[in-house]
Motif scaffolding. Structure first.
Motif, short mmCIF file in Angstrom:
data_model
loop_
_atom_site.label_atom_id
_atom_site.label_comp_id
_atom_site.label_asym_id
_atom_site.label_seq_id
_atom_site.Cartn_x
_atom_site.Cartn_y
_atom_site.Cartn_z
N LEU A 73 -10.24 -3.25 4.53
CA LEU A 73 -11.24 -3.32 5.61
C LEU A 73 -12.56 -3.88 5.10
O LEU A 73 -13.21 -4.66 5.80
N ASP A 74 -12.95 -3.50 3.90
CA ASP A 74 -14.19 -4.03 3.32
C ASP A 74 -14.13 -5.55 3.15
O ASP A 74 -15.16 -6.22 3.22
N HIS A 75 -12.94 -6.09 2.91
CA HIS A 75 -12.77 -7.52 2.69
C HIS A 75 -12.17 -8.24 3.89
O HIS A 75 -11.68 -9.37 3.77
N GLU A 76 -12.21 -7.56 5.07
CA GLU A 76 -11.77 -8.17 6.32
C GLU A 76 -10.32 -8.65 6.28
O GLU A 76 -9.97 -9.67 6.87
N ILE A 77 -9.46 -7.88 5.62
CA ILE A 77 -8.03 -8.21 5.57
C ILE A 77 -7.34 -7.49 6.72
O ILE A 77 -7.37 -6.27 6.81
N GLY A 78 -6.75 -8.24 7.61
CA GLY A 78 -5.99 -7.67 8.71
C GLY A 78 -6.80 -6.97 9.77
O GLY A 78 -6.25 -6.24 10.59
N THR A 79 -8.08 -7.23 9.81
CA THR A 79 -8.94 -6.52 10.76
C THR A 79 -8.73 -6.92 12.22
O THR A 79 -9.17 -6.23 13.11
N SER A 80 -8.02 -8.03 12.44
CA SER A 80 -7.73 -8.43 13.82
C SER A 80 -6.35 -7.96 14.27
O SER A 80 -5.94 -8.21 15.40
N VAL B 46 -1.80 7.06 6.97
CA VAL B 46 -2.11 7.56 5.62
C VAL B 46 -3.20 8.63 5.70
O VAL B 46 -3.11 9.67 5.03
N LEU B 47 -4.21 8.40 6.51
CA LEU B 47 -5.29 9.39 6.66
C LEU B 47 -4.78 10.69 7.27
O LEU B 47 -5.15 11.78 6.82
N GLU B 48 -3.92 10.58 8.26
CA GLU B 48 -3.39 11.79 8.89
C GLU B 48 -2.53 12.58 7.90
O GLU B 48 -2.61 13.80 7.84
N ARG B 49 -1.72 11.89 7.13
CA ARG B 49 -0.91 12.56 6.11
C ARG B 49 -1.78 13.28 5.08
O ARG B 49 -1.38 14.29 4.52
N PRO C 206 -2.91 5.01 -1.57
CA PRO C 206 -3.01 3.93 -0.58
C PRO C 206 -4.36 3.90 0.13
O PRO C 206 -4.75 2.85 0.65
N LEU C 207 -5.09 5.01 0.16
CA LEU C 207 -6.40 5.00 0.82
C LEU C 207 -7.34 3.99 0.17
O LEU C 207 -8.11 3.33 0.86
N TYR C 208 -7.28 3.88 -1.14
CA TYR C 208 -8.12 2.92 -1.85
C TYR C 208 -7.83 1.51 -1.35
O TYR C 208 -8.74 0.72 -1.08
N PHE C 209 -6.55 1.19 -1.19
CA PHE C 209 -6.18 -0.14 -0.73
C PHE C 209 -6.72 -0.41 0.67
O PHE C 209 -7.27 -1.47 0.94
N ALA D 134 0.83 -1.21 0.00
CA ALA D 134 0.00 0.00 0.00
C ALA D 134 0.86 1.25 0.00
O ALA D 134 0.52 2.26 -0.62
N ASP D 135 1.99 1.19 0.69
CA ASP D 135 2.90 2.33 0.76
C ASP D 135 3.47 2.68 -0.61
O ASP D 135 3.86 3.83 -0.85
N LEU D 136 3.50 1.73 -1.52
CA LEU D 136 4.03 1.96 -2.86
C LEU D 136 2.99 2.51 -3.83
O LEU D 136 3.35 3.00 -4.90
N LEU D 137 1.73 2.44 -3.44
CA LEU D 137 0.65 2.86 -4.33
C LEU D 137 0.50 4.37 -4.36
O LEU D 137 0.79 5.07 -3.39
N GLU D 138 0.00 4.85 -5.49
CA GLU D 138 -0.27 6.28 -5.62
C GLU D 138 -1.41 6.69 -4.70
O GLU D 138 -1.40 7.78 -4.13
#
Length: 138
Positions: free
Chosen positions: A39-46, A57-60, A31-34, A25-29
């Motif tokens: 979160l929508d697909h429950e990746i890493g939510t735990s 990313v949001l704070e930046r 990263p918010l989309y990622f 995600a850090d490499l993407l133009e």
């Protein structure tokens, strides 16, 4: 590779997989989309690291309200280790408080004393005010 793995339960909450996703995600133009996708697909939510990275990313992006919401979401979901999120939330709130104080000082109208100094400052000519009175030389 990512599309094949994220659907598998043993990868979607795996800290190594999520770490690679965060680095990706850090490499993407955008990263918010990622992160929204994750979160929508429950990746890493735990895992706290997902919420931490998303919040950074949001704070930046100066999306402060959503940043706080994401950290709080991770805390509410008891993402592990939750202490990292509570620390991040505390530090974020402290930065926001400092930002408000700083912005408040910049935006505050000048006091009467400050206005007088600014107005009189333009009259200063080397510490002496010009005078039209005749001088006496003895």
């Amino acid at each position: 590779c990512f599309q094949a793995l994220y659907r598998l339960p043993r990868f979607s909450q795996n800290s190594k997989f999520v770490r690679v996703c965060v680095m990706y995600a850090d490499l993407l133009e955008d990263p918010l989309y990622f992160f929204k996708f994750a979160l929508d697909h429950e990746i890493g939510t735990s895992l706290a690291m997902m919420y931490q990275a998303y919040a950074i990313v949001l704070e930046r992006a100066h999306n402060f309200a959503e940043c706080e919401d994401i950290i709080q979401l991770g805390i509410n979901r008891n993402a592990s280790p939750v202490q990292k999120l509570t620390t991040q939330l505390s530090q974020f709130r402290q930065r926001m408080s400092q930002r408000q104080e700083r912005d408040g000082e910049e935006a505050a109208p000048p006091s009467e004393n400050q206005r007088a100094r600014v107005a009189l400052g333009s009259l200063s000519t080397g510490g002496r005010l010009p005078s039209s009175r005749p001088t006496h030389s003895d």
